[in-house]
Design a protein around this motif. Structure first.
Motif, PDB file in Angstrom:
ATOM      1  N   GLY A 195       0.808  -1.234   0.000  1.00 21.79           N
ATOM      2  CA  GLY A 195       0.000   0.000   0.000  1.00 21.79           C
ATOM      3  C   GLY A 195       0.828   1.265   0.000  1.00 21.79           C
ATOM      4  O   GLY A 195       0.457   2.277  -0.597  1.00 21.79           O
ATOM      5  N   ASP A 196       2.018   1.202   0.653  1.00 16.49           N
ATOM      6  CA  ASP A 196       2.791   2.436   0.795  1.00 16.49           C
ATOM      7  C   ASP A 196       3.531   2.821  -0.475  1.00 16.49           C
ATOM      8  O   ASP A 196       4.197   3.853  -0.536  1.00 16.49           O
ATOM      9  CB  ASP A 196       3.767   2.306   1.966  1.00 16.49           C
ATOM     10  N   SER A 197       3.412   1.962  -1.528  1.00 13.89           N
ATOM     11  CA  SER A 197       4.060   2.354  -2.799  1.00 13.89           C
ATOM     12  C   SER A 197       3.020   2.738  -3.849  1.00 13.89           C
ATOM     13  O   SER A 197       3.355   2.983  -4.998  1.00 13.89           O
ATOM     14  CB  SER A 197       4.897   1.168  -3.326  1.00 13.89           C
ATOM     15  N   ILE A 198       1.765   2.790  -3.455  1.00 19.43           N
ATOM     16  CA  ILE A 198       0.684   3.051  -4.418  1.00 19.43           C
ATOM     17  C   ILE A 198       0.318   4.530  -4.413  1.00 19.43           C
ATOM     18  O   ILE A 198       0.009   5.092  -3.347  1.00 19.43           O
ATOM     19  CB  ILE A 198      -0.552   2.166  -4.104  1.00 19.43           C
ATOM     20  N   ALA A 199       0.371   5.166  -5.565  1.00 16.62           N
ATOM     21  CA  ALA A 199       0.028   6.592  -5.685  1.00 16.62           C
ATOM     22  C   ALA A 199      -1.487   6.790  -5.659  1.00 16.62           C
ATOM     23  O   ALA A 199      -1.983   7.733  -5.035  1.00 16.62           O
ATOM     24  CB  ALA A 199       0.586   7.151  -6.996  1.00 16.62           C
ATOM     25  N   CYS A 200      -2.183   5.903  -6.361  1.00 10.42           N
ATOM     26  CA  CYS A 200      -3.653   6.086  -6.429  1.00 10.42           C
ATOM     27  C   CYS A 200      -4.323   4.790  -6.849  1.00 10.42           C
ATOM     28  O   CYS A 200      -3.709   3.915  -7.437  1.00 10.42           O
ATOM     29  CB  CYS A 200      -3.997   7.177  -7.441  1.00 10.42           C
ATOM     30  N   ALA A 201      -5.588   4.742  -6.544  1.00 12.12           N
ATOM     31  CA  ALA A 201      -6.481   3.705  -7.087  1.00 12.12           C
ATOM     32  C   ALA A 201      -7.501   4.447  -7.931  1.00 12.12           C
ATOM     33  O   ALA A 201      -8.028   5.488  -7.493  1.00 12.12           O
ATOM     34  CB  ALA A 201      -7.173   2.940  -5.970  1.00 12.12           C
ATOM     35  N   ILE A 202      -7.758   3.950  -9.145  1.00 10.49           N
ATOM     36  CA  ILE A 202      -8.773   4.566 -10.002  1.00 10.49           C
ATOM     37  C   ILE A 202      -9.888   3.558 -10.186  1.00 10.49           C
ATOM     38  O   ILE A 202      -9.635   2.381 -10.464  1.00 10.49           O
ATOM     39  CB  ILE A 202      -8.190   5.048 -11.356  1.00 10.49           C
TER      40      ILE A 202
END
Ligand code: KE4
Length: 438
Positions: A195-202
Protein backbone atom coordinates in the motif's frame (compact mmCIF):
# COMPACT_ATOMS: atom_id res chain seq x y z
CA UNK A 1 -25.27 -1.99 -51.95
CA UNK A 2 -26.57 0.40 -49.29
CA UNK A 3 -25.06 3.85 -48.89
CA UNK A 4 -23.60 2.78 -45.54
CA UNK A 5 -21.88 -0.17 -47.23
CA UNK A 6 -20.56 2.12 -49.97
CA UNK A 7 -19.24 4.65 -47.48
CA UNK A 8 -17.81 1.95 -45.21
CA UNK A 9 -15.91 0.43 -48.14
CA UNK A 10 -14.29 3.85 -48.78
CA UNK A 11 -13.75 4.59 -45.08
CA UNK A 12 -11.80 1.38 -44.59
CA UNK A 13 -9.27 2.61 -47.14
CA UNK A 14 -8.35 5.65 -45.06
CA UNK A 15 -9.33 4.85 -41.46
CA UNK A 16 -8.15 1.74 -39.60
CA UNK A 17 -11.32 -0.37 -39.37
CA UNK A 18 -13.13 2.41 -41.22
CA UNK A 19 -13.84 4.16 -37.95
CA UNK A 20 -12.57 6.78 -35.52
CA UNK A 21 -12.97 4.55 -32.46
CA UNK A 22 -12.67 0.73 -32.52
CA UNK A 23 -16.03 -0.30 -31.02
CA UNK A 24 -17.85 1.47 -33.87
CA UNK A 25 -16.54 -1.06 -36.41
CA UNK A 26 -19.09 -3.67 -35.24
CA UNK A 27 -16.24 -6.19 -34.87
CA UNK A 28 -17.98 -8.04 -32.05
CA UNK A 29 -21.34 -8.30 -33.85
CA UNK A 30 -20.48 -8.38 -37.55
CA UNK A 31 -22.03 -6.56 -40.45
CA UNK A 32 -21.62 -3.03 -41.74
CA UNK A 33 -21.97 -0.24 -39.21
CA UNK A 34 -24.72 2.15 -40.34
CA UNK A 35 -23.36 5.59 -41.19
CA UNK A 36 -25.51 7.98 -39.19
CA UNK A 37 -26.94 10.98 -40.99
CA UNK A 38 -28.85 12.77 -38.23
CA UNK A 39 -30.44 12.50 -34.82
CA UNK A 40 -33.48 14.03 -33.18
CA UNK A 41 -34.67 13.30 -29.67
CA UNK A 42 -34.46 9.57 -29.01
CA UNK A 43 -34.05 8.67 -32.69
CA UNK A 44 -31.29 8.60 -35.27
CA UNK A 45 -31.42 8.03 -39.03
CA UNK A 46 -28.70 6.42 -41.11
CA UNK A 47 -27.66 7.56 -44.59
CA UNK A 48 -30.16 5.08 -46.08
CA UNK A 49 -32.87 6.79 -44.04
CA UNK A 50 -33.42 3.77 -41.79
CA UNK A 51 -34.54 5.08 -38.43
CA UNK A 52 -33.56 3.70 -35.04
CA UNK A 53 -34.39 4.29 -31.43
CA UNK A 54 -30.96 5.26 -30.14
CA UNK A 55 -29.68 3.64 -26.95
CA UNK A 56 -26.03 4.45 -27.62
CA UNK A 57 -26.53 8.25 -27.43
CA UNK A 58 -22.89 8.74 -28.45
CA UNK A 59 -21.84 6.36 -25.60
CA UNK A 60 -23.48 8.50 -22.96
CA UNK A 61 -23.32 12.25 -23.62
CA UNK A 62 -26.84 12.70 -25.00
CA UNK A 63 -28.84 12.35 -21.80
CA UNK A 64 -31.18 15.02 -23.23
CA UNK A 65 -31.48 13.19 -26.54
CA UNK A 66 -30.25 14.49 -29.89
CA UNK A 67 -30.77 18.01 -31.10
CA UNK A 68 -31.96 19.43 -27.79
CA UNK A 69 -33.20 22.90 -28.78
CA UNK A 70 -31.78 24.65 -25.71
CA UNK A 71 -28.37 23.02 -26.09
CA UNK A 72 -28.26 23.82 -29.80
CA UNK A 73 -29.42 27.38 -29.25
CA UNK A 74 -26.77 28.26 -26.66
CA UNK A 75 -24.00 26.41 -28.51
CA UNK A 76 -24.87 28.20 -31.77
CA UNK A 77 -25.08 31.60 -30.08
CA UNK A 78 -21.64 31.09 -28.57
CA UNK A 79 -20.23 29.63 -31.80
CA UNK A 80 -21.30 32.73 -33.72
CA UNK A 81 -19.07 34.80 -31.44
CA UNK A 82 -16.05 32.58 -32.20
CA UNK A 83 -15.29 28.87 -32.01
CA UNK A 84 -12.15 29.01 -29.87
CA UNK A 85 -9.67 31.58 -28.61
CA UNK A 86 -7.01 29.81 -26.57
CA UNK A 87 -7.99 32.18 -23.81
CA UNK A 88 -10.23 32.09 -20.71
CA UNK A 89 -13.92 32.71 -21.37
CA UNK A 90 -16.91 33.41 -19.13
CA UNK A 91 -18.82 30.35 -20.36
CA UNK A 92 -15.89 28.13 -19.28
CA UNK A 93 -16.07 29.64 -15.80
CA UNK A 94 -19.84 29.09 -15.78
CA UNK A 95 -19.52 25.37 -16.53
CA UNK A 96 -16.71 25.03 -13.98
CA UNK A 97 -18.85 26.66 -11.29
CA UNK A 98 -21.80 24.39 -12.11
CA UNK A 99 -19.61 21.31 -11.70
CA UNK A 100 -18.05 22.54 -8.45
CA UNK A 101 -21.48 23.24 -6.99
CA UNK A 102 -22.74 19.78 -8.04
CA UNK A 103 -19.78 17.83 -6.62
CA UNK A 104 -18.99 18.29 -2.89
CA UNK A 105 -15.60 16.60 -3.50
CA UNK A 106 -14.57 18.91 -6.35
CA UNK A 107 -13.26 22.24 -5.06
CA UNK A 108 -11.22 23.03 -8.20
CA UNK A 109 -10.97 21.44 -11.64
CA UNK A 110 -9.30 21.60 -15.04
CA UNK A 111 -11.05 21.09 -18.38
CA UNK A 112 -9.48 18.86 -21.04
CA UNK A 113 -10.81 17.43 -24.32
CA UNK A 114 -11.57 13.80 -23.57
CA UNK A 115 -12.00 11.31 -20.78
CA UNK A 116 -8.62 9.82 -21.62
CA UNK A 117 -6.93 13.17 -21.06
CA UNK A 118 -8.79 13.52 -17.77
CA UNK A 119 -7.70 10.17 -16.33
CA UNK A 120 -4.16 10.47 -17.72
CA UNK A 121 -3.80 13.87 -16.05
CA UNK A 122 -5.36 12.75 -12.78
CA UNK A 123 -2.90 9.88 -12.54
CA UNK A 124 0.08 12.15 -13.25
CA UNK A 125 -1.24 14.48 -10.54
CA UNK A 126 -1.66 11.62 -8.03
CA UNK A 127 1.90 10.43 -8.70
CA UNK A 128 3.23 13.94 -8.17
CA UNK A 129 1.15 14.59 -5.06
CA UNK A 130 2.19 11.33 -3.36
CA UNK A 131 5.69 11.01 -4.82
CA UNK A 132 4.82 7.41 -5.65
CA UNK A 133 4.64 5.57 -9.00
CA UNK A 134 2.38 2.51 -8.76
CA UNK A 135 -1.31 2.80 -9.58
CA UNK A 136 -4.19 0.40 -9.02
CA UNK A 137 -7.04 -0.27 -11.45
CA UNK A 138 -9.65 -3.02 -11.63
CA UNK A 139 -10.18 -5.77 -14.20
CA UNK A 140 -12.83 -4.97 -16.75
CA UNK A 141 -12.67 -1.24 -16.10
CA UNK A 142 -11.83 1.14 -18.93
CA UNK A 143 -10.44 4.56 -18.16
CA UNK A 144 -9.35 5.65 -21.65
CA UNK A 145 -6.29 4.72 -23.66
CA UNK A 146 -3.36 6.29 -21.77
CA UNK A 147 -0.41 3.86 -21.59
CA UNK A 148 -0.68 3.29 -17.83
CA UNK A 149 -4.29 2.25 -18.22
CA UNK A 150 -4.00 -0.16 -21.16
CA UNK A 151 -2.72 -2.77 -18.75
CA UNK A 152 -3.99 -6.13 -17.55
CA UNK A 153 -3.06 -8.26 -14.60
CA UNK A 154 0.24 -10.09 -14.85
CA UNK A 155 0.02 -13.88 -14.92
CA UNK A 156 -0.22 -15.99 -11.80
CA UNK A 157 0.17 -14.22 -8.50
CA UNK A 158 2.23 -11.45 -10.06
CA UNK A 159 0.79 -8.13 -9.01
CA UNK A 160 2.61 -6.14 -11.68
CA UNK A 161 0.72 -5.34 -14.88
CA UNK A 162 1.45 -6.40 -18.43
CA UNK A 163 0.49 -4.37 -21.51
CA UNK A 164 -3.07 -4.78 -22.79
CA UNK A 165 -2.06 -3.21 -26.07
CA UNK A 166 0.99 -3.36 -28.29
CA UNK A 167 3.07 -0.22 -27.98
CA UNK A 168 2.71 0.04 -24.22
CA UNK A 169 6.19 -0.42 -22.71
CA UNK A 170 6.56 -3.18 -20.11
CA UNK A 171 8.30 -0.65 -17.89
CA UNK A 172 5.12 1.42 -17.78
CA UNK A 173 2.71 -1.51 -17.55
CA UNK A 174 4.50 -3.05 -14.58
CA UNK A 175 3.70 0.04 -12.50
CA UNK A 176 -0.02 -0.65 -12.86
CA UNK A 177 -1.53 -3.15 -10.43
CA UNK A 178 -4.83 -4.80 -11.28
CA UNK A 179 -7.37 -6.45 -9.01
CA UNK A 180 -10.79 -8.00 -9.56
CA UNK A 181 -13.65 -5.50 -9.28
CA UNK A 182 -15.88 -5.93 -6.22
CA UNK A 183 -13.25 -7.95 -4.34
CA UNK A 184 -12.76 -6.15 -1.02
CA UNK A 185 -10.44 -8.84 0.39
CA UNK A 186 -8.11 -8.52 -2.60
CA UNK A 187 -7.93 -4.77 -1.96
CA UNK A 188 -7.07 -5.34 1.71
CA UNK A 189 -4.41 -7.93 0.84
CA UNK A 190 -2.75 -5.75 -1.81
CA UNK A 191 -2.58 -2.69 0.39
CA UNK A 192 -1.23 -4.77 3.29
CA UNK A 193 1.56 -5.91 0.99
CA UNK A 194 2.41 -2.78 -0.92
CA UNK A 195 0.00 0.00 0.00
CA UNK A 196 2.79 2.44 0.80
CA UNK A 197 4.06 2.35 -2.80
CA UNK A 198 0.68 3.05 -4.42
CA UNK A 199 0.03 6.59 -5.68
CA UNK A 200 -3.65 6.09 -6.43
CA UNK A 201 -6.48 3.70 -7.09
CA UNK A 202 -8.77 4.57 -10.00
CA UNK A 203 -12.24 3.06 -9.95
CA UNK A 204 -15.53 3.39 -11.81
CA UNK A 205 -17.97 3.67 -8.86
CA UNK A 206 -20.45 1.94 -11.14
CA UNK A 207 -18.66 0.13 -13.92
CA UNK A 208 -19.97 0.61 -17.44
CA UNK A 209 -17.13 -0.86 -19.44
CA UNK A 210 -17.48 -4.55 -18.81
CA UNK A 211 -21.12 -3.94 -19.31
CA UNK A 212 -22.83 -2.38 -16.30
CA UNK A 213 -21.62 -3.83 -13.02
CA UNK A 214 -22.70 -2.08 -9.85
CA UNK A 215 -20.07 -1.89 -7.13
CA UNK A 216 -20.93 -3.39 -3.80
CA UNK A 217 -20.74 -1.28 -0.66
CA UNK A 218 -17.99 -3.20 1.09
CA UNK A 219 -15.72 -3.03 -1.99
CA UNK A 220 -15.99 0.73 -2.48
CA UNK A 221 -15.65 1.33 1.28
CA UNK A 222 -12.52 -0.82 1.36
CA UNK A 223 -10.92 1.00 -1.56
CA UNK A 224 -11.56 4.30 0.23
CA UNK A 225 -10.36 3.00 3.62
CA UNK A 226 -7.18 1.43 2.29
CA UNK A 227 -6.19 4.38 0.07
CA UNK A 228 -6.75 6.74 3.03
CA UNK A 229 -4.81 4.48 5.43
CA UNK A 230 -1.83 4.17 3.10
CA UNK A 231 -1.66 7.74 1.83
CA UNK A 232 -2.80 6.88 -1.71
CA UNK A 233 -5.33 9.00 -3.59
CA UNK A 234 -8.70 7.68 -4.71
CA UNK A 235 -9.73 8.70 -8.22
CA UNK A 236 -13.41 8.17 -9.02
CA UNK A 237 -13.77 7.82 -12.77
CA UNK A 238 -17.22 9.29 -13.39
CA UNK A 239 -16.73 9.96 -17.07
CA UNK A 240 -19.75 7.75 -17.79
CA UNK A 241 -21.71 8.19 -14.52
CA UNK A 242 -21.19 11.92 -14.01
CA UNK A 243 -24.68 13.53 -14.16
CA UNK A 244 -26.07 10.18 -15.41
CA UNK A 245 -27.83 8.92 -12.25
CA UNK A 246 -28.15 12.21 -10.37
CA UNK A 247 -27.30 15.89 -10.71
CA UNK A 248 -23.64 15.38 -9.83
CA UNK A 249 -21.80 12.10 -9.40
CA UNK A 250 -23.01 8.63 -8.57
CA UNK A 251 -20.38 9.02 -5.79
CA UNK A 252 -23.02 11.13 -3.98
CA UNK A 253 -25.60 8.32 -4.13
CA UNK A 254 -22.98 5.78 -3.01
CA UNK A 255 -21.53 7.93 -0.22
CA UNK A 256 -18.06 7.82 -1.77
CA UNK A 257 -15.71 10.76 -1.11
CA UNK A 258 -12.83 10.50 -3.61
CA UNK A 259 -9.76 12.74 -3.68
CA UNK A 260 -10.07 13.28 -7.44
CA UNK A 261 -12.92 12.79 -9.90
CA UNK A 262 -12.72 12.52 -13.66
CA UNK A 263 -15.59 13.60 -15.88
CA UNK A 264 -16.53 13.69 -19.56
CA UNK A 265 -19.42 12.78 -21.89
CA UNK A 266 -22.53 14.48 -20.39
CA UNK A 267 -20.63 17.62 -19.22
CA UNK A 268 -19.94 18.36 -22.89
CA UNK A 269 -23.47 17.62 -24.09
CA UNK A 270 -22.03 15.80 -27.11
CA UNK A 271 -19.03 18.02 -27.78
CA UNK A 272 -15.46 17.02 -26.83
CA UNK A 273 -14.87 17.72 -23.13
CA UNK A 274 -13.23 16.03 -20.19
CA UNK A 275 -12.39 17.32 -16.74
CA UNK A 276 -10.54 16.31 -13.60
CA UNK A 277 -10.94 17.92 -10.24
CA UNK A 278 -10.68 17.49 -6.51
CA UNK A 279 -9.57 19.14 -3.30
CA UNK A 280 -7.76 22.46 -3.51
CA UNK A 281 -4.54 21.19 -1.93
CA UNK A 282 -4.19 18.54 -4.63
CA UNK A 283 -5.26 20.70 -7.58
CA UNK A 284 -2.80 23.47 -6.72
CA UNK A 285 -0.05 21.12 -7.94
CA UNK A 286 -1.26 21.68 -11.50
CA UNK A 287 0.59 24.15 -13.76
CA UNK A 288 0.80 27.06 -13.86
CA UNK A 289 0.34 27.12 -10.04
CA UNK A 290 2.30 23.95 -9.43
CA UNK A 291 4.87 21.62 -10.97
CA UNK A 292 2.55 19.16 -12.73
CA UNK A 293 2.34 20.06 -16.38
CA UNK A 294 -0.86 19.54 -18.34
CA UNK A 295 -2.13 21.63 -21.24
CA UNK A 296 -4.48 21.62 -24.24
CA UNK A 297 -5.08 23.87 -27.23
CA UNK A 298 -8.83 23.41 -27.21
CA UNK A 299 -9.32 22.77 -23.51
CA UNK A 300 -12.33 24.73 -22.28
CA UNK A 301 -13.32 25.73 -25.80
CA UNK A 302 -16.39 27.96 -25.56
CA UNK A 303 -18.73 25.99 -27.83
CA UNK A 304 -18.24 22.75 -25.88
CA UNK A 305 -18.57 24.69 -22.64
CA UNK A 306 -21.85 26.19 -23.88
CA UNK A 307 -23.18 22.75 -24.81
CA UNK A 308 -22.26 21.56 -21.32
CA UNK A 309 -23.80 24.56 -19.56
CA UNK A 310 -27.08 24.18 -21.46
CA UNK A 311 -27.13 20.45 -20.74
CA UNK A 312 -26.52 20.78 -17.00
CA UNK A 313 -29.00 23.66 -16.76
CA UNK A 314 -31.70 21.41 -18.17
CA UNK A 315 -30.70 18.42 -16.03
CA UNK A 316 -31.31 20.57 -12.96
CA UNK A 317 -35.01 20.59 -13.80
CA UNK A 318 -36.71 18.86 -10.84
CA UNK A 319 -37.89 15.30 -11.47
CA UNK A 320 -35.46 14.82 -14.38
CA UNK A 321 -33.78 11.86 -12.71
CA UNK A 322 -36.90 10.32 -11.21
CA UNK A 323 -38.52 10.33 -14.66
CA UNK A 324 -35.38 8.79 -16.19
CA UNK A 325 -35.43 6.14 -13.44
CA UNK A 326 -39.10 5.34 -14.01
CA UNK A 327 -38.70 5.00 -17.80
CA UNK A 328 -35.53 2.91 -17.44
CA UNK A 329 -37.16 0.58 -14.92
CA UNK A 330 -40.20 0.17 -17.16
CA UNK A 331 -38.03 -0.75 -20.15
CA UNK A 332 -35.85 -3.11 -18.10
CA UNK A 333 -38.94 -4.84 -16.69
CA UNK A 334 -40.42 -5.27 -20.16
CA UNK A 335 -37.19 -6.76 -21.49
CA UNK A 336 -36.73 -9.06 -18.47
CA UNK A 337 -40.32 -10.27 -18.84
CA UNK A 338 -39.67 -11.18 -22.46
CA UNK A 339 -36.43 -12.92 -21.50
CA UNK A 340 -38.29 -15.05 -18.99
CA UNK A 341 -41.19 -15.71 -21.38
CA UNK A 342 -38.78 -17.03 -24.02
CA UNK A 343 -36.62 -18.92 -21.54
CA UNK A 344 -33.51 -16.93 -22.40
CA UNK A 345 -30.48 -16.65 -20.07
CA UNK A 346 -30.99 -12.90 -19.79
CA UNK A 347 -29.89 -10.71 -16.88
CA UNK A 348 -30.13 -6.93 -16.78
CA UNK A 349 -27.59 -4.98 -14.75
CA UNK A 350 -28.87 -1.45 -14.37
CA UNK A 351 -28.02 1.75 -12.51
CA UNK A 352 -30.53 4.43 -13.36
CA UNK A 353 -30.65 5.08 -17.10
CA UNK A 354 -27.59 3.00 -17.95
CA UNK A 355 -27.92 -0.75 -18.30
CA UNK A 356 -26.60 -3.90 -19.96
CA UNK A 357 -28.46 -7.01 -21.13
CA UNK A 358 -26.15 -9.89 -20.23
CA UNK A 359 -26.85 -13.23 -21.89
CA UNK A 360 -25.67 -15.13 -18.87
CA UNK A 361 -27.03 -17.90 -16.64
CA UNK A 362 -25.23 -16.41 -13.65
CA UNK A 363 -25.12 -13.00 -11.97
CA UNK A 364 -22.53 -10.66 -13.45
CA UNK A 365 -20.57 -9.00 -10.64
CA UNK A 366 -17.07 -8.60 -12.09
CA UNK A 367 -15.03 -9.14 -15.24
CA UNK A 368 -14.56 -12.88 -14.78
CA UNK A 369 -18.33 -13.42 -14.59
CA UNK A 370 -19.04 -10.88 -17.35
CA UNK A 371 -16.69 -12.61 -19.79
CA UNK A 372 -18.64 -15.87 -19.32
CA UNK A 373 -21.63 -14.26 -21.04
CA UNK A 374 -22.81 -15.91 -24.26
CA UNK A 375 -21.37 -13.41 -26.74
CA UNK A 376 -22.56 -15.47 -29.72
CA UNK A 377 -26.11 -15.18 -28.41
CA UNK A 378 -25.61 -11.43 -27.86
CA UNK A 379 -24.28 -11.14 -31.42
CA UNK A 380 -27.39 -12.72 -32.90
CA UNK A 381 -29.71 -10.72 -30.66
CA UNK A 382 -27.88 -7.51 -31.62
CA UNK A 383 -28.51 -8.12 -35.31
CA UNK A 384 -32.20 -8.91 -34.69
CA UNK A 385 -32.50 -5.74 -32.66
CA UNK A 386 -30.82 -3.65 -35.36
CA UNK A 387 -33.27 -5.01 -37.93
CA UNK A 388 -36.08 -3.99 -35.57
CA UNK A 389 -34.68 -0.46 -35.45
CA UNK A 390 -33.00 -0.60 -32.06
CA UNK A 391 -29.55 0.99 -32.09
CA UNK A 392 -27.60 -0.67 -29.26
CA UNK A 393 -23.87 -0.56 -28.49
CA UNK A 394 -22.30 -3.32 -30.65
CA UNK A 395 -20.71 -5.26 -27.78
CA UNK A 396 -21.89 -7.39 -24.88
CA UNK A 397 -19.49 -5.41 -22.71
CA UNK A 398 -20.94 -1.93 -23.17
CA UNK A 399 -23.66 0.01 -21.38
CA UNK A 400 -26.70 1.36 -23.11
CA UNK A 401 -28.48 4.54 -22.11
CA UNK A 402 -31.85 6.28 -22.07
CA UNK A 403 -32.38 9.99 -22.50
CA UNK A 404 -35.08 12.34 -21.26
CA UNK A 405 -36.55 12.06 -24.79
CA UNK A 406 -37.18 8.31 -24.33
CA UNK A 407 -40.76 9.06 -23.32
CA UNK A 408 -43.59 6.57 -22.63
CA UNK A 409 -44.38 6.17 -26.33
CA UNK A 410 -40.73 5.48 -27.22
CA UNK A 411 -40.35 3.07 -24.29
CA UNK A 412 -43.48 1.16 -25.33
CA UNK A 413 -42.32 0.99 -28.95
CA UNK A 414 -38.84 -0.07 -27.87
CA UNK A 415 -40.22 -2.73 -25.52
CA UNK A 416 -42.16 -4.32 -28.37
CA UNK A 417 -39.04 -4.21 -30.58
CA UNK A 418 -36.95 -5.82 -27.83
CA UNK A 419 -39.63 -8.49 -27.36
CA UNK A 420 -39.70 -9.33 -31.08
CA UNK A 421 -35.89 -9.39 -31.20
CA UNK A 422 -35.77 -11.76 -28.22
CA UNK A 423 -38.49 -13.98 -29.71
CA UNK A 424 -36.47 -14.34 -32.92
CA UNK A 425 -33.36 -15.00 -30.86
CA UNK A 426 -35.20 -17.82 -29.09
CA UNK A 427 -36.25 -19.18 -32.47
CA UNK A 428 -32.63 -19.06 -33.61
CA UNK A 429 -31.60 -21.11 -30.60
CA UNK A 430 -34.39 -23.63 -31.28
CA UNK A 431 -33.15 -23.97 -34.87
CA UNK A 432 -29.75 -25.00 -33.52
CA UNK A 433 -28.05 -21.60 -33.64
CA UNK A 434 -27.34 -21.66 -37.37
CA UNK A 435 -24.55 -19.38 -38.62
CA UNK A 436 -26.29 -16.00 -38.75
CA UNK A 437 -25.29 -13.58 -41.48
CA UNK A 438 -25.84 -9.96 -40.37
P1 KE4 B 1 -12.81 9.10 -23.91
O1 KE4 B 1 -11.32 9.26 -24.03
O2 KE4 B 1 -13.35 8.06 -24.86
O3 KE4 B 1 -13.56 10.42 -23.98
O4 KE4 B 1 -13.13 8.55 -22.41
C1 KE4 B 1 -12.50 7.37 -21.97
C2 KE4 B 1 -13.32 6.77 -20.85
C3 KE4 B 1 -12.86 6.91 -19.54
N1 KE4 B 1 -13.55 6.43 -18.49
C4 KE4 B 1 -14.74 5.80 -18.69
C5 KE4 B 1 -15.49 5.28 -17.49
C6 KE4 B 1 -15.27 5.63 -20.00
O5 KE4 B 1 -16.45 4.99 -20.16
C7 KE4 B 1 -14.54 6.12 -21.10
C8 KE4 B 1 -15.03 5.94 -22.52
N2 KE4 B 1 -16.08 5.01 -22.70
C9 KE4 B 1 -16.15 4.36 -24.00
C10 KE4 B 1 -17.37 3.45 -23.98
N3 KE4 B 1 -17.14 2.28 -23.22
C11 KE4 B 1 -16.20 5.33 -25.13
C12 KE4 B 1 -16.59 4.72 -26.45
C13 KE4 B 1 -15.39 4.52 -27.35
O6 KE4 B 1 -14.29 4.17 -26.87
O7 KE4 B 1 -15.58 4.71 -28.57
Amino acid sequence: MSRSEELYKKAKHIFPGGVSSPVRAFGAVGGTPPFIDRGDGARIWDVDQNDYIDFVLSYGPHILGHNDPDVLSLACDVARKGLSFGAPTEIELQLGEMIVSAFPCIERLRFVNSGTEATMSAIRLARAFTGRVKILKFEGAYHGHADSLLVKAGSGGATFGVPDSEGVPDAIARETLTLPYNDAQAVRDLFDREGDSIACAIVEPVSGNMGVVVSDDEFLREVRTQTERHGALLIADEIMTGFRQTYGGVQILLGLEPDLTTLGKIIGGGLPVGAYGGTGDIMKKIAPEGPVYQAGTLSGNPVAMASGVATLRKLKTPATYSILEEKSRKLADGISGAGRAYGLPLRINRMGSMMTLFFSENPVTDWSSARKADTALFRHFFQEALKEGLYLPPSQFEAFFLSTRHDDAIVSEATEKFQRSLARTRDWIDRGRPESRP
